[in-house]
Design an enzyme around this catalytic site. Structure first.
Site, short mmCIF file in Angstrom:
data_model
loop_
_atom_site.label_atom_id
_atom_site.label_comp_id
_atom_site.label_asym_id
_atom_site.label_seq_id
_atom_site.Cartn_x
_atom_site.Cartn_y
_atom_site.Cartn_z
N SER A 84 60.45 -8.00 -71.93
CA SER A 84 60.19 -7.90 -73.36
C SER A 84 59.70 -9.24 -73.88
CB SER A 84 61.48 -7.50 -74.10
OG SER A 84 61.32 -7.60 -75.49
N TYR A 107 70.29 -9.51 -76.73
CA TYR A 107 69.15 -8.85 -76.11
C TYR A 107 68.14 -9.88 -75.60
CZ TYR A 107 65.17 -5.70 -75.50
OH TYR A 107 64.11 -4.99 -74.99
#
Length: 273
Positions: A158, A171
């Site tokens: 990501s 995250y």
């Protein structure tokens, strides 16, 4: 000199005609929804034989059935990459059934968006178990057979692993770890017949990612994409994966960063209205 050139040409011809180089079998984790499901679908349409892995059998079977209905090759295996026994069993079955050319790691999730001061340890633990250790576990178990096929390890990380943002500490940390894993593995495997590719998506609108992150709160999940013209969708990422895998075995795309046109960075996002 001429002998060297002839030897190199002979080696290339031999490599191109090697049975392992013609293998088109790919393992896709997290294949029951989102990027994983679309990747399985896109690769099957491109002639790959897909082995789809995920925890939810009903969703997984639906993906596999849809692929087969369209003429693609897909089998599914229920697998929890956070569980050692489950992964051991499934990888043993996969390897026994034949060579594997590629592993696409799509399994991952975000839990919560709380500041560091109040973040839940359970959320951090869940993200590390799935995003980091789950990815590591499946790579370790499939790496030997992938090298035999001159294959590819592809990790879907990501842009959260590139640029941190408020509320995203857990995250972001897990995705930083995933990207570093890909980079270090690339360094460690130089000289070996294996490619290591990292794909880092930005804002991608899928049916479950934000909904899971916000514990099923639809209003919060919808607000992530509100007003954003043309956010990425799972198939956009699947196409970048298909393209990277389809390059010659000797071409390693170390990293792909892919965002919608409206997103300059996590904190620079154009919204209309």
């Amino acid at each position: 000199m001429a002998d060297s050139v002839n030897q190199e040409q002979s080696f290339r011809i031999g490599a191109e005609s090697s049975p392992t180089n013609s293998v088109r079998r790919v393992v896709v984790t997290g294949a029951s929804s989102g990027i994983g499901a679309q990747t399985a679908t896109r690769l099957a349409a491109d002639g790959w034989s897909v082995v789809a892995l995920a925890r939810r059998e009903d969703r997984l079977k639906a993906v596999a059935d849809a692929i087969k209905a369209d003429g693609g090759a897909c089998e599914y295996k229920v697998c929890d990459v956070t569980d050692e026994e489950s992964t051991d069993r499934v990888v043993s079955e996969i390897v026994a059934e034949g060579p594997v050319k590629a592993l696409v790691n799509c399994a991952g999730a975000a839990f919560g968006k709380d500041p560091v001061a109040t973040a839940r340890l359970e959320d951090w633990r869940g993200m590390y178990e799935l995003n980091v250790l789950g990815t590591l576990r499946i790579i370790q178990k499939l790496l030997p057979t992938l090298k035999q096929s001159e294959g590819t390890v592809l990790i879907v990380s990501s842009t959260a692993g590139i640029e941190p943002y408020e509320g995203g500490s857990g995250y972001c940390a897990s995705k930083f770890a995933e990207r570093v894993m890909a980079r270090v593995l690339r360094l460690e495997q130089v000289g070996e017949p294996i490619r290591i590719i990292d794909v880092s998506p930005g804002l991608v609108q899928t049916e479950e990612f934000s909904l899971k992150r916000f514990g099923g709160d639809h209003s919060k999940a919808d607000s992530v994409y509100e007003g954003v013209p043309d956010p990425l969708h799972a198939d956009d990422i699947a196409e970048s994966i298909r393209w990277a895998l389809d390059l010659p075995d000797t071409v390693d795309v170390d990293s792909i960063v892919i965002r919608p046109r409206a997103e300059g960075s996590y904190t620079k996002l154009h919204r209309e209205g």
